[in-house]
Design a protein around this motif. Sequence first.
Motif, PDB file in Angstrom:
ATOM      1  N   ASP A  22       0.841  -1.210   0.000  1.00  0.00           N
ATOM      2  CA  ASP A  22       0.000   0.000   0.000  1.00  0.00           C
ATOM      3  C   ASP A  22       0.868   1.250   0.000  1.00  0.00           C
ATOM      4  O   ASP A  22       0.626   2.191  -0.761  1.00  0.00           O
ATOM      5  N   LEU A  23       1.875   1.242   0.866  1.00  0.00           N
ATOM      6  CA  LEU A  23       2.784   2.393   0.952  1.00  0.00           C
ATOM      7  C   LEU A  23       3.515   2.598  -0.370  1.00  0.00           C
ATOM      8  O   LEU A  23       3.621   3.724  -0.869  1.00  0.00           O
ATOM      9  N   ALA A  24       3.993   1.513  -0.958  1.00  0.00           N
ATOM     10  CA  ALA A  24       4.688   1.611  -2.245  1.00  0.00           C
ATOM     11  C   ALA A  24       3.745   2.159  -3.310  1.00  0.00           C
ATOM     12  O   ALA A  24       4.157   2.976  -4.151  1.00  0.00           O
ATOM     13  N   GLY A  25       2.489   1.747  -3.261  1.00  0.00           N
ATOM     14  CA  GLY A  25       1.505   2.279  -4.209  1.00  0.00           C
ATOM     15  C   GLY A  25       1.302   3.765  -4.027  1.00  0.00           C
ATOM     16  O   GLY A  25       1.240   4.523  -5.004  1.00  0.00           O
ATOM     17  N   HIS A  26       1.218   4.205  -2.787  1.00  0.00           N
ATOM     18  CA  HIS A  26       1.045   5.636  -2.514  1.00  0.00           C
ATOM     19  C   HIS A  26       2.278   6.424  -2.950  1.00  0.00           C
ATOM     20  O   HIS A  26       2.151   7.504  -3.544  1.00  0.00           O
ATOM     21  N   VAL A  27       3.454   5.884  -2.663  1.00  0.00           N
ATOM     22  CA  VAL A  27       4.694   6.555  -3.062  1.00  0.00           C
ATOM     23  C   VAL A  27       4.737   6.668  -4.587  1.00  0.00           C
ATOM     24  O   VAL A  27       5.102   7.719  -5.141  1.00  0.00           O
ATOM     25  N   THR A  28       4.365   5.608  -5.254  1.00  0.00           N
ATOM     26  CA  THR A  28       4.347   5.628  -6.724  1.00  0.00           C
ATOM     27  C   THR A  28       3.381   6.700  -7.231  1.00  0.00           C
ATOM     28  O   THR A  28       3.707   7.448  -8.162  1.00  0.00           O
ATOM     29  N   GLN A  29       2.211   6.794  -6.611  1.00  0.00           N
ATOM     30  CA  GLN A  29       1.235   7.823  -7.015  1.00  0.00           C
ATOM     31  C   GLN A  29       1.802   9.225  -6.797  1.00  0.00           C
ATOM     32  O   GLN A  29       1.654  10.105  -7.645  1.00  0.00           O
ATOM     33  N   VAL A  30       2.455   9.420  -5.658  1.00  0.00           N
ATOM     34  CA  VAL A  30       3.038  10.735  -5.363  1.00  0.00           C
ATOM     35  C   VAL A  30       4.133  11.056  -6.372  1.00  0.00           C
ATOM     36  O   VAL A  30       4.195  12.175  -6.912  1.00  0.00           O
ATOM     37  N   VAL A  31       5.000  10.102  -6.640  1.00  0.00           N
ATOM     38  CA  VAL A  31       6.080  10.326  -7.610  1.00  0.00           C
ATOM     39  C   VAL A  31       5.489  10.613  -8.984  1.00  0.00           C
ATOM     40  O   VAL A  31       5.935  11.545  -9.692  1.00  0.00           O
ATOM     41  N   ASP A  32       4.486   9.836  -9.378  1.00  0.00           N
ATOM     42  CA  ASP A  32       3.836  10.080 -10.671  1.00  0.00           C
ATOM     43  C   ASP A  32       3.234  11.479 -10.724  1.00  0.00           C
ATOM     44  O   ASP A  32       3.346  12.190 -11.733  1.00  0.00           O
ATOM     45  N   HIS A  33       2.596  11.886  -9.640  1.00  0.00           N
ATOM     46  CA  HIS A  33       1.994  13.214  -9.569  1.00  0.00           C
ATOM     47  C   HIS A  33       3.065  14.303  -9.669  1.00  0.00           C
ATOM     48  O   HIS A  33       2.890  15.297 -10.409  1.00  0.00           O
ATOM     49  N   ILE A  34       4.164  14.125  -8.959  1.00  0.00           N
ATOM     50  CA  ILE A  34       5.262  15.098  -9.005  1.00  0.00           C
ATOM     51  C   ILE A  34       5.839  15.169 -10.414  1.00  0.00           C
ATOM     52  O   ILE A  34       6.095  16.269 -10.946  1.00  0.00           O
ATOM     53  N   LEU A  35       6.045  14.036 -11.041  1.00  0.00           N
ATOM     54  CA  LEU A  35       6.585  14.014 -12.404  1.00  0.00           C
ATOM     55  C   LEU A  35       5.623  14.679 -13.385  1.00  0.00           C
ATOM     56  O   LEU A  35       6.038  15.432 -14.280  1.00  0.00           O
ATOM     57  N   GLN A  36       4.348  14.391 -13.188  1.00  0.00           N
ATOM     58  CA  GLN A  36       3.347  15.005 -14.064  1.00  0.00           C
ATOM     59  C   GLN A  36       3.342  16.513 -13.894  1.00  0.00           C
ATOM     60  O   GLN A  36       3.313  17.259 -14.877  1.00  0.00           O
ATOM     61  N   LYS A  37       3.402  16.979 -12.666  1.00  0.00           N
ATOM     62  CA  LYS A  37       3.428  18.423 -12.385  1.00  0.00           C
ATOM     63  C   LYS A  37       4.682  19.036 -12.985  1.00  0.00           C
ATOM     64  O   LYS A  37       4.636  20.125 -13.552  1.00  0.00           O
ATOM     65  N   SER A  38       5.801  18.336 -12.835  1.00  0.00           N
ATOM     66  CA  SER A  38       7.063  18.835 -13.355  1.00  0.00           C
ATOM     67  C   SER A  38       6.992  18.952 -14.873  1.00  0.00           C
ATOM     68  O   SER A  38       7.467  19.940 -15.453  1.00  0.00           O
ATOM     69  N   GLU A  39       6.414  17.964 -15.522  1.00  0.00           N
ATOM     70  CA  GLU A  39       6.278  17.996 -16.981  1.00  0.00           C
ATOM     71  C   GLU A  39       5.332  19.132 -17.401  1.00  0.00           C
ATOM     72  O   GLU A  39       5.585  19.812 -18.399  1.00  0.00           O
ATOM     73  N   GLU A  40       4.280  19.320 -16.650  1.00  0.00           N
ATOM     74  CA  GLU A  40       3.326  20.393 -16.964  1.00  0.00           C
ATOM     75  C   GLU A  40       4.009  21.752 -16.807  1.00  0.00           C
ATOM     76  O   GLU A  40       3.789  22.655 -17.624  1.00  0.00           O
ATOM     77  N   ASP A  41       4.805  21.894 -15.753  1.00  0.00           N
ATOM     78  CA  ASP A  41       5.523  23.154 -15.522  1.00  0.00           C
ATOM     79  C   ASP A  41       6.503  23.422 -16.646  1.00  0.00           C
ATOM     80  O   ASP A  41       6.690  24.561 -17.077  1.00  0.00           O
ATOM     81  N   GLU A  42       7.155  22.376 -17.137  1.00  0.00           N
ATOM     82  CA  GLU A  42       8.144  22.527 -18.199  1.00  0.00           C
ATOM     83  C   GLU A  42       7.465  22.890 -19.517  1.00  0.00           C
ATOM     84  O   GLU A  42       7.982  23.702 -20.288  1.00  0.00           O
ATOM     85  N   THR A  43       6.306  22.310 -19.757  1.00  0.00           N
ATOM     86  CA  THR A  43       5.636  22.590 -21.024  1.00  0.00           C
ATOM     87  C   THR A  43       4.960  23.954 -20.985  1.00  0.00           C
ATOM     88  O   THR A  43       4.804  24.613 -22.026  1.00  0.00           O
ATOM     89  N   SER A  44       4.562  24.447 -19.855  1.00  0.00           N
ATOM     90  CA  SER A  44       3.930  25.751 -19.774  1.00  0.00           C
ATOM     91  C   SER A  44       4.976  26.867 -19.685  1.00  0.00           C
ATOM     92  O   SER A  44       4.665  28.013 -19.817  1.00  0.00           O
ATOM     93  N   SER A  45       6.211  26.559 -19.480  1.00  0.00           N
ATOM     94  CA  SER A  45       7.246  27.581 -19.390  1.00  0.00           C
ATOM     95  C   SER A  45       7.809  27.968 -20.703  1.00  0.00           C
ATOM     96  O   SER A  45       7.815  27.584 -21.736  1.00  0.00           O
TER      97      SER A  45
END
Length: 97
Positions: free
Chosen positions: A74-97
């Motif tokens: 469960d913890l690994a799943g949550h960590v994966t979701q958080v990492v995916d969310h951070i990566l997605q946000k990072s990609e969105e920030d890069e594309t909007s810049s």
Amino acid sequence: MRDHSASELARWLAEGQRLFRVCLETLQRSEQLQGRNQTLESENEMLREEIARLRRRVDLLQAERTEMVATFNDLAGHVTQVVDHILQKSEEDETSS
């Protein structure tokens, strides 16, 4: 004939004494073995109880392990979701810049 009877009687007495000694030794050995048997039976019962206790402990530890694996997954799943969310946000920030 009398000498023969006397020697025969002496031989019978000697043989009787020998057999009596053998019987006594056998009885003593039997008592020793019975005592040893009782000791072994007691030890066997103690070991059976210890095995039962250890089996209960193993069952408990296996249940705890299963629970820990599920929690870790469960913890690994949550960590994966958080990492995916951070990566997605990072990609969105890069594309909007």
